[in-house]
Design a protein around this motif. Structure first.
Motif, PDB file in Angstrom:
ATOM      1  N   LEU A  57       0.920  -1.025   0.028  1.00  7.54           N
ATOM      2  CA  LEU A  57      -0.092   0.062  -0.022  1.00  7.54           C
ATOM      3  C   LEU A  57       0.610   1.115  -0.078  1.00  7.54           C
ATOM      4  N   THR A  58       0.391   2.193  -0.746  1.00 11.29           N
ATOM      5  CA  THR A  58       1.146   3.537  -0.612  1.00 11.29           C
ATOM      6  C   THR A  58       0.470   4.671   0.178  1.00 11.29           C
ATOM      7  N   ARG A  59       1.056   5.666   0.485  1.00 10.20           N
ATOM      8  CA  ARG A  59       0.518   6.962   1.153  1.00 10.20           C
ATOM      9  C   ARG A  59       0.553   8.067   0.443  1.00 10.20           C
ATOM     10  N   ARG A  60      -0.665   8.672   0.175  1.00  6.39           N
ATOM     11  CA  ARG A  60      -0.846   9.671  -0.886  1.00  6.39           C
ATOM     12  C   ARG A  60      -0.130  11.010  -0.407  1.00  6.39           C
ATOM     13  N   ALA A  61       0.750  11.414  -1.263  1.00  3.83           N
ATOM     14  CA  ALA A  61       1.358  12.757  -1.027  1.00  3.83           C
ATOM     15  C   ALA A  61       0.618  14.057  -1.239  1.00  3.83           C
ATOM     16  N   LEU A  62      -0.554  13.888  -1.966  1.00  4.93           N
ATOM     17  CA  LEU A  62      -1.154  14.929  -2.310  1.00  4.93           C
ATOM     18  C   LEU A  62      -2.622  14.820  -2.043  1.00  4.93           C
ATOM     19  N   ASN A  63      -3.514  15.946  -2.105  1.00  2.00           N
ATOM     20  CA  ASN A  63      -4.838  15.709  -1.944  1.00  2.00           C
ATOM     21  C   ASN A  63      -5.457  15.566  -3.275  1.00  2.00           C
ATOM     22  N   LYS A 130       9.148  -8.237 -10.547  1.00  2.00           N
ATOM     23  CA  LYS A 130      10.421  -8.981 -10.660  1.00  2.00           C
ATOM     24  C   LYS A 130      11.188  -9.342  -9.353  1.00  2.00           C
ATOM     25  N   THR A 131      11.218  -7.885  -8.666  1.00  2.00           N
ATOM     26  CA  THR A 131      12.073  -7.994  -7.107  1.00  2.00           C
ATOM     27  C   THR A 131      11.500  -6.594  -6.611  1.00  2.00           C
ATOM     28  N   PHE A 132      11.592  -6.775  -5.273  1.00  2.00           N
ATOM     29  CA  PHE A 132      11.527  -5.407  -4.524  1.00  2.00           C
ATOM     30  C   PHE A 132      12.608  -4.661  -4.332  1.00  2.00           C
ATOM     31  N   ASP A 133      14.012  -5.388  -4.752  1.00  2.00           N
ATOM     32  CA  ASP A 133      14.950  -4.439  -4.588  1.00  2.00           C
ATOM     33  C   ASP A 133      14.977  -3.281  -5.321  1.00  2.00           C
ATOM     34  N   GLY A 134      15.315  -2.297  -4.584  1.00  2.00           N
ATOM     35  CA  GLY A 134      15.409  -0.843  -5.384  1.00  2.00           C
ATOM     36  C   GLY A 134      13.904  -0.394  -5.306  1.00  2.00           C
ATOM     37  N   ILE A 135      13.084  -0.840  -4.501  1.00  2.00           N
ATOM     38  CA  ILE A 135      11.761   0.010  -4.293  1.00  2.00           C
ATOM     39  C   ILE A 135      12.145   1.410  -3.780  1.00  2.00           C
ATOM     40  N   GLY A 136      11.216   2.351  -4.402  1.00  2.00           N
ATOM     41  CA  GLY A 136      11.396   3.441  -3.629  1.00  2.00           C
ATOM     42  C   GLY A 136       9.825   4.240  -3.674  1.00  2.00           C
ATOM     43  N   PHE A 137       9.971   5.447  -3.356  1.00  2.00           N
ATOM     44  CA  PHE A 137       8.555   5.989  -3.643  1.00  2.00           C
ATOM     45  C   PHE A 137       8.824   7.450  -4.315  1.00  2.00           C
ATOM     46  N   HIS A 138       8.212   7.854  -5.421  1.00  2.00           N
ATOM     47  CA  HIS A 138       8.364   8.880  -6.003  1.00  2.00           C
ATOM     48  C   HIS A 138       7.112   9.459  -6.537  1.00  2.00           C
ATOM     49  N   ASP A 139       6.993  10.443  -7.384  1.00  2.00           N
ATOM     50  CA  ASP A 139       5.944  10.844  -8.013  1.00  2.00           C
ATOM     51  C   ASP A 139       4.594  11.325  -7.089  1.00  2.00           C
ATOM     52  N   ASP A 140       3.519  11.059  -6.900  1.00  2.00           N
ATOM     53  CA  ASP A 140       2.638  11.452  -5.975  1.00  2.00           C
ATOM     54  C   ASP A 140       2.326  10.482  -4.823  1.00  2.00           C
ATOM     55  N   ILE A 141       3.239   9.856  -4.273  1.00  2.00           N
ATOM     56  CA  ILE A 141       3.109   9.221  -2.932  1.00  2.00           C
ATOM     57  C   ILE A 141       4.296   9.629  -2.019  1.00  2.00           C
ATOM     58  N   SER A 142       4.065   9.462  -0.738  1.00  4.67           N
ATOM     59  CA  SER A 142       4.832   9.802   0.254  1.00  4.67           C
ATOM     60  C   SER A 142       5.556   8.621   0.830  1.00  4.67           C
ATOM     61  N   GLY A 143       5.077   7.341   0.801  1.00  5.16           N
ATOM     62  CA  GLY A 143       5.849   6.426   1.245  1.00  5.16           C
ATOM     63  C   GLY A 143       4.912   5.363   0.864  1.00  5.16           C
ATOM     64  N   PHE A 144       5.562   4.014   1.400  1.00  3.25           N
ATOM     65  CA  PHE A 144       4.551   2.742   1.255  1.00  3.25           C
ATOM     66  C   PHE A 144       4.783   1.843   2.257  1.00  3.25           C
ATOM     67  N   GLU A 145       4.101   0.947   2.595  1.00  2.00           N
ATOM     68  CA  GLU A 145       4.150  -0.137   3.592  1.00  2.00           C
ATOM     69  C   GLU A 145       3.508  -1.389   2.996  1.00  2.00           C
ATOM     70  N   PHE A 146       3.848  -2.404   3.906  1.00  5.72           N
ATOM     71  CA  PHE A 146       3.405  -3.823   3.602  1.00  5.72           C
ATOM     72  C   PHE A 146       2.310  -4.240   4.580  1.00  5.72           C
ATOM     73  N   ILE A 147       1.243  -4.528   4.455  1.00  8.05           N
ATOM     74  CA  ILE A 147       0.098  -4.894   5.462  1.00  8.05           C
ATOM     75  C   ILE A 147      -0.599  -6.154   4.956  1.00  8.05           C
ATOM     76  N   ALA A 148      -0.638  -7.163   5.863  1.00  9.49           N
ATOM     77  CA  ALA A 148      -1.387  -8.508   5.541  1.00  9.49           C
ATOM     78  C   ALA A 148      -2.875  -7.939   5.358  1.00  9.49           C
ATOM     79  N   PRO A 149      -3.347  -8.622   4.223  1.00  7.67           N
ATOM     80  CA  PRO A 149      -4.641  -7.992   3.828  1.00  7.67           C
ATOM     81  C   PRO A 149      -5.773  -8.298   4.884  1.00  7.67           C
TER      82      PRO A 149
END
Length: 176
Positions: A57-63, A130-149
Motif C-alpha cells: 500500500l502507498t501513502r498519498r502525498a497530495l490531496n 520482478k523484485t522488491f530490490d530498489g523499491i522507492g517512492f516517487h511521483d505522487d506518493i509519500s511512502g509505502f508499507e506492506f500490510i497483511a490483507p
C-alpha cells in the motif's frame, strides 16, 4: 458543488454562456450546438503481494486524501492501454518492474480535484513484480508499507473504490 453541472458554465468550443446540462451527463450549447458528454476516466490500481503475503500500500502525498493509504496506480493516459498504464505507474511511483498482471475487478469512483468531480472507473489488477530490490517512492506518493490483507484498516483507505477493490480481493482469496 463540484459536479460538472455546478462547475461547467461556458461552452468549450465557442465560449457561450448558453451551455446547458441536459441530464447531468451531457451539455448542449444554445449558440453553436456543441454537445459535451461527462464520461468516466479510466484509472488503474495494483494489488502487489510480498513473499509474506502482505499487500503493498502507498501513502498519498497530495490531496485528495493526502496521507491516506492507497493502492499503487493512477490515471490511464489518452491512447494508452490500461495494462501499459499500470506498468508505467508502478515504475513511476515505486521503481518496480511488473512481470505479470491479472484483471480482478472494477469499481466506479468520484475523484474531486481542483474543485471539480472527475468520475472514474478504477480497474484493479493482481500483479507480480520482478523484485522488491530498489523499491522507492516517487511521483505522487509519500511512502509505502506492506500490510497483511486481513489487517488493513478500511478507515485509512483513501476512497470507496479502493476499499471495494481490496475487499473484493480479500473475498477472492478467502480473507475478510
Amino acid at each position: 458543488m463540484t459536479d460538472p453541472v455546478d462547475v461547467i458554465k461556458y461552452c468549450p468550443k465557442c465560449g457561450s454562456s448558453e451551455f446547458y446540462s441536459d441530464d447531468k451527463k451531457s451539455f448542449t450549447c444554445g449558440v453553436c450546438g456543441f454537445n459535451f458528454y461527462v464520461n468516466s476516466a479510466a484509472a488503474v490500481a495494483a494489488l502487489i503481494l510480498n513473499e509474506k503475503g502482505e499487500l503493498l500500500l502507498t501513502r498519498r502525498a497530495l490531496n485528495p486524501n493526502k496521507g491516506m493509504l492507497d493502492l499503487p496506480g493512477g490515471f490511464v493516459d489518452p491512447g494508452e492501454k490500461v495494462e501499459d498504464a499500470l506498468i508505467r505507474e508502478i515504475d513511476e511511483e515505486l521503481n518496480l518492474e511488473v512481470t505479470s498482471l491479472r484483471y480482478l475487478v472494477s469499481w466506479p469512483n468520484r475523484y474531486v480535484f481542483s474543485g471539480y468531480t472527475v468520475f472514474t472507473i478504477d480497474l484493479g489488477f493482481v500483479c507480480e513484480v520482478k523484485t522488491f530490490d530498489g523499491i522507492g517512492f516517487h511521483d505522487d506518493i509519500s511512502g509505502f508499507e506492506f500490510i497483511a490483507p486481513h489487517k488493513i484498516d478500511n478507515s485509512q483507505i483513501c476512497s470507496e473504490s479502493i476499499r471495494q477493490i481490496i475487499d473484493f480481493y480479500r473475498r477472492d482469496i478467502g480473507q475478510k
